[in-house]
Scaffold this active site. Structure first.
Site, PDB file in Angstrom:
ATOM      1  N   PHE A 289      -4.703 -13.693  42.034  1.00 38.44           N
ATOM      2  CA  PHE A 289      -5.229 -13.088  43.270  1.00 38.44           C
ATOM      3  C   PHE A 289      -4.960 -11.594  43.370  1.00 38.44           C
ATOM      4  CE2 PHE A 289      -3.297 -17.331  44.145  1.00 38.44           C
ATOM      5  CZ  PHE A 289      -4.442 -18.066  43.940  1.00 38.44           C
ATOM      6  N   THR A 516     -11.314 -18.792  38.356  1.00 41.44           N
ATOM      7  CA  THR A 516     -12.552 -18.545  39.077  1.00 41.44           C
ATOM      8  C   THR A 516     -13.768 -19.198  38.438  1.00 41.44           C
ATOM      9  OG1 THR A 516     -12.527 -16.478  37.850  1.00 41.44           O
ATOM     10  CG2 THR A 516     -11.849 -16.379  40.131  1.00 41.44           C
ATOM     11  N   ASN A 678     -23.371 -20.161  39.127  1.00 40.26           N
ATOM     12  CA  ASN A 678     -22.933 -21.551  39.204  1.00 40.26           C
ATOM     13  C   ASN A 678     -22.600 -21.895  40.656  1.00 40.26           C
ATOM     14  OD1 ASN A 678     -21.409 -23.959  39.230  1.00 40.26           O
ATOM     15  ND2 ASN A 678     -20.794 -23.650  37.109  1.00 40.26           N
ATOM     16  N   GLN A 685     -15.008 -20.849  45.151  1.00 38.57           N
ATOM     17  CA  GLN A 685     -14.438 -19.533  45.449  1.00 38.57           C
ATOM     18  C   GLN A 685     -14.496 -19.235  46.942  1.00 38.57           C
ATOM     19  OE1 GLN A 685     -12.888 -17.053  43.423  1.00 38.57           O
ATOM     20  NE2 GLN A 685     -12.664 -19.050  42.482  1.00 38.57           N
ATOM     21  N   LYS A 748     -24.203 -10.495  41.626  1.00 39.65           N
ATOM     22  CA  LYS A 748     -23.292  -9.589  42.341  1.00 39.65           C
ATOM     23  C   LYS A 748     -21.824  -9.999  42.235  1.00 39.65           C
ATOM     24  CE  LYS A 748     -26.140  -7.651  46.050  1.00 39.65           C
ATOM     25  NZ  LYS A 748     -26.301  -7.667  47.525  1.00 39.65           N
ATOM     26  N   GLY A 749     -21.571 -11.274  42.072  1.00 37.58           N
ATOM     27  CA  GLY A 749     -20.182 -11.720  41.988  1.00 37.58           C
ATOM     28  C   GLY A 749     -19.668 -12.235  43.320  1.00 37.58           C
ATOM     29  N   VAL A 750     -18.850 -13.293  43.244  1.00 36.66           N
ATOM     30  CA  VAL A 750     -18.245 -13.855  44.454  1.00 36.66           C
ATOM     31  C   VAL A 750     -16.739 -13.974  44.240  1.00 36.66           C
ATOM     32  CG1 VAL A 750     -20.273 -15.142  45.161  1.00 36.66           C
ATOM     33  CG2 VAL A 750     -18.595 -16.218  43.652  1.00 36.66           C
ATOM     34  N   GLY A 751     -16.046 -14.358  45.273  1.00 36.10           N
ATOM     35  CA  GLY A 751     -14.593 -14.495  45.202  1.00 36.10           C
ATOM     36  C   GLY A 751     -14.027 -13.874  46.448  1.00 36.10           C
ATOM     37  N   GLU A 752     -13.878 -12.557  46.376  1.00 37.76           N
ATOM     38  CA  GLU A 752     -13.262 -11.863  47.506  1.00 37.76           C
ATOM     39  C   GLU A 752     -14.092 -11.950  48.788  1.00 37.76           C
ATOM     40  OE1 GLU A 752     -12.695  -9.110  44.485  1.00 37.76           O
ATOM     41  OE2 GLU A 752     -10.673  -8.618  45.149  1.00 37.76           O
TER      42      GLU A 752
HETATM   43 MO1  MOS Z   1      -8.418  -9.232  42.777  1.00 35.87          MO
HETATM   44  S1  MOS Z   1      -7.225  -8.638  44.392  1.00 35.87           S
HETATM   45  O1  MOS Z   1      -9.020  -7.694  42.223  1.00 35.87           O
HETATM   46  O2  MOS Z   1      -7.571 -10.100  41.650  1.00 35.87           O
END
Ligand code: MOS
Length: 790
Positions: A289, A516, A678, A685, A748-752
């Site tokens: 994280f 992730t 996906n 996420q 674009k990407g996910v996660g944050e």
């Molecule tokens: Mo993230 S806070 O860039 O692992």
């Protein structure tokens, strides 16, 4: 290709060093962009990249390809790699926060049978003397911490000695016998007490217009101060490094990290080693994280031990010792919003004060989201940093946005109350079609669609506006909402694809899977490009000997690595085409790589499927067992567009009227993040982000005894993160967002993005339920019980 070393990205220093700004797809692929225009547009792709057919693997919910290895225990983490003759290190940490080590008495520890050595600053192996040697790829300005370097104590919990022994029990026991005398000085660790000493940090965004005057003359004003406490990452996997002393004296280091090549470069710098002498490996990471973006001290200590003993050494931190690593800085956020009665924003001022160590100036951008997310004639941003006797703060999921947008979105809710306006209606009135800070368009922005779809699923129109007006028996019910925003970043990665004559393929890159889903996403993109089933793809990552990748974070992994794979596949088609065209009367004569696709084990002319050659035949004819190509993702700096992901979050809380217990009973989150490679792993996420948001709103807080500068709740019994009982109904989904600009795949990407705004939606729901505006997180029951109504 140009590296945007001073790119104006919200994530600040992290990006400044590493990030390539987004791509202008048309110039990259040198051809027409073949997106369709129908509702199914998101399933077709640019012809020039050989994707003119319907996508069959990208966009499908493939289960994690590493899932079986993880649940069976076959997947190995840093502390699980074996080596013959392995020794174990146990840390001794400082009990003061500031001062010097006056004396270390290790005699008793050294007398314990099985103890091999006690490493301290006095007897450690040679280490570099210059700060530059310790500057990793994510280092902020300043002088990085050097484990066991000298007698200075910079924070409580700092490693001051390592006991090396034949087994871990002996090492731990002997560590308890090491006696240390300190020359202690009075520490300062309380942000609130030190706020007046905070200094202004320069950021790329200065704001616009005269926000102070605009605020002074605004008919409706809101001024409020918010507080987000220090938080720790607490990944399930403990920080650990196994440094294997190879027979030739080289080191293979298994480390818990978010960047194997970053750690490799760092170890080479610190110990004056050549890249060939150090290989860093981390095939699996049990959560990080952001705490693993920089090399942490376990890897230095394990390497010191191995170099000193000339044998393999493992160092595993205890959960308590992990509170001596980085943390999300406590932040004071001050918002001033000035508006007209119709909800038009005239003035936004966002000031933040965050904490860092005395030796490094870590800061992210908390403030400028406020003038980016909403239309406002004027904006002003001020970011201050307070240097304290603590470890350097570091990135923790959505750094800067999780905190800054929390404050903004609570302030917007307060402004809506002052305006007697529905909070969603206020957001829609302030909606920005362009990036307000730089006055440029977004590559794509479907936040409005997020608001509409999430509000509908939540049932927002049934909300009764007045606080305390919704209840169920003894429970007050509150409904709150907030917006989320994060950056769609892309950085340089190189991918290598190796196609075998039997039709299987390997795709390799030194990127990371930090839980992730990188393994799965890489397999999907490679399968799509090579026209193979996912099962025929082998993925290699997390090894410094693989083609280059920078640290994995910032939600940039999927976009960056998938672009590199796409390019490597194009190179591979080119090489196969060259082989084919060497044959007389080739059916593929006269074609360019861009005019072919790989499908069902054949290289096929895009416009005429009858013109095809089996790839196995091409390799056999050339006498090659495999064919391999690598390529770099090449993103041109794009200052003409803003690159962002967005979310709309709606939360329901129930608050027990007598006991003040707050439960988050429902969260609906709609996310717009371009093409989702996906939907299954991406959904996970977002779910994870929402759970983090519940923790941030209600539970998480690192508590320090400021007399000693020491963390008091350095364990996950007293540092509460959400457990199953804290997590109820979560409905997270993606809004279709076609992006033909950001990169050829529109990723674009996910996660944050899953986290940003969640705590604000919950805090706003608590206000709606109780009539109490609690601005300092976490919203614990004592605050709900004892504070007055707003
Ligand atoms: Mo993230 S806070 O860039 O692992």
């Amino acid at each position: 290709m140009t590296v945007a070393t001073e790119g104006k990205t919200m994530t600040g220093e992290l990006s400044r060093r590493t990030v390539l700004k987004g791509a202008a797809a048309a110039s990259l692929i040198g051809g027409t962009v073949g997106f369709g225009t129908s509702a199914h547009a998101a399933t077709t792709s640019p012809a020039a990249d050989g994707l003119a057919r319907k996508l069959s693997v990208i966009g499908t919910p493939v289960s994690r390809i590493d899932g079986r290895a993880k649940v069976t225990g076959e997947a190995k983490y840093a502390a699980e790699f074996q080596a013959p003759d392995l020794a174990y290190g146990s840390m001794v940490t400082s009990t003061i926060a500031r001062g010097r080590i006056a004396a270390i008495d290790a005699a008793e520890a050294l007398r314990v049978p099985g103890v091999l050595d006690v490493l301290t600053h006095a007897n450690r192996p040679a280490m570099a003397d210059r700060d530059e040697a310790y500057h990793d790829d994510a280092a902020p300005d300043g002088s990085p911490f050097r484990p066991l370097f000298d007698d200075r104590v910079l924070f409580n919990g700092q490693p001051v000695a390592v006991v090396l022994a034949e087994d871990i029990e002996t090492a731990r026991f002997a560590a308890s016998l090491v006696k240390i005398e300190y020359a202690a000085e009075t520490p300062a660790t309380d942000l609130e007490a030190e706020r007046s000493h905070a200094v202004v940090v320069e950021k790329p965004w200065k704001g616009r217009g005269d926000a102070a005057s605009a605020f002074a003359s605004a008919p409706v004003k809101l001024e409020a101060e918010y507080f987000i406490p220090m938080e720790h990452h607490n990944p399930m996997e403990l920080y650990a490094a196994t440094a294997v002393w190879e027979s030739d004296g080289n080191l293979t280091v298994y480390d818990k990290t978010q960047g194997v090549q970053n750690v490799q470069r760092y170890l080479c710098g610190v110990f004056a080693l050549e890249p060939e002498q150090v290989r860093v490996v981390a095939p699996y990471v049990g959560g990080a994280f952001g705490s693993g973006l920089r090399p942490q001290f376990e890897v230095v200590l394990a390497a010191q031990g191995a170099l000193k003993l000339k044998r393999s050494v493992r160092v595993v931190l205890t959960r308590a010792q992990m509170y001596g690593l980085g943390y999300r800085p406590a932040t004071i956020e001050r918002l001033s919003l000035g508006a007209k009665h119709d909800g038009t924003l005239d003035a936004v001022t966002h000031e933040a004060i965050a904490m860092t160590s005395r030796f490094e100036q870590f800061s992210r951008h908390d403030t400028s989201w406020s003038g980016l997310l909403y239309k406002s004639a004027t904006a002003r941003y001020v970011h201050r940093l307070a240097a304290l006797d603590l470890p350097t703060s570091c990135d923790m999921r959505a750094p800067g946005a999780a905190t800054g947008v929390y404050a903004l979105e609570c302030a917007m809710d307060e402004l809506a109350v002052a305006l007697k306006m529905d909070p969603l209606e206020l957001r829609l009135r302030c909606y920005s079609e362009r990036d307000q800070n730089d006055d440029i368009p977004y590559t794509s922005k479907r936040l409005r669609e997020c608001y509409h779809q999430a509000a509908q699923r939540f049932g927002w129109e049934r909300r009764s506006a007045a606080p305390r007006s919704m209840r169920d028996g003894h429970e007050l019910i509150g409904w709150g909402m907030a917006s989320g925003i994060w950056e769609a970043l892309q950085i340089k990665h190189t991918a290598r694809i190796t196609l075998a004559a039997d039709g299987g393929a390997e795709v390799a890159c030194a990127t990371m899977d930090i839980g992730t889903g990188t393994y799965t996403v890489m397999a999907q993109v490679a399968a799509e490009m090579l026209g193979l089933p996912v099962e025929r793809i082998t993925v290699k990552l997390g090894d410094s000997s693989l083609p280059q990748a920078q640290i994995e974070g910032g939600s940039w992994g999927a976009a960056s690595v998938s672009h590199a794979i796409l390019r490597a596949a194009t190179e591979l088609r080119g090489a196969l085409l060259t082989l084919a065209q060497a044959t007389p009367n080739s059916p593929l004569a006269g074609l360019r790589a861009e005019e072919t696709i790989l499908a069902d084990g054949r290289l096929v002319a895009l416009q005429d499927p009858a013109r095809a050659v089996a790839t196995a035949d091409l390799l056999h004819q050339a006498g090659l067992p495999t064919i391999s190509k690598e390529a770099e993702s090449g993103f041109e700096p794009d200052d003409r567009h803003a690159h962002n992901t967005h979310a709309a979050i709606f939360a329901e809380v129930r608050v027990d009227e007598e006991l003040a217990i707050v439960r988050v009973t429902r969260v609906v989150s709609a996310v717009a993040a371009g093409r989702i490679i996906n939907p299954k792993t991406a959904h996970s996420q977002i779910m994870g982000g929402i759970v983090w948001g519940i923790g941030m709103a209600l539970h998480e807080e690192t508590l320090i005894d400021h007399r000693f500068g020491r963390v008091m709740n350095a364990n996950i019994a007293e540092y509460h993160i959400p457990a199953h009982a804290d997590v109820r109904n979560i409905d997270a989904f993606f809004v279709d967002e076609l992006d033909t600009v950001i990169n050829p795949l529109g990723v674009k990407g996910v996660g944050e993005i899953g986290l940003v705004g969640v705590a604000a939606a919950i805090a706003n729901a608590v206000y709606h339920a109780t009539g109490k505006r609690i601005r300092d997180l976490p919203i614990t029951l004592d605050k709900v019980l004892l504070r007055d109504r707003a």
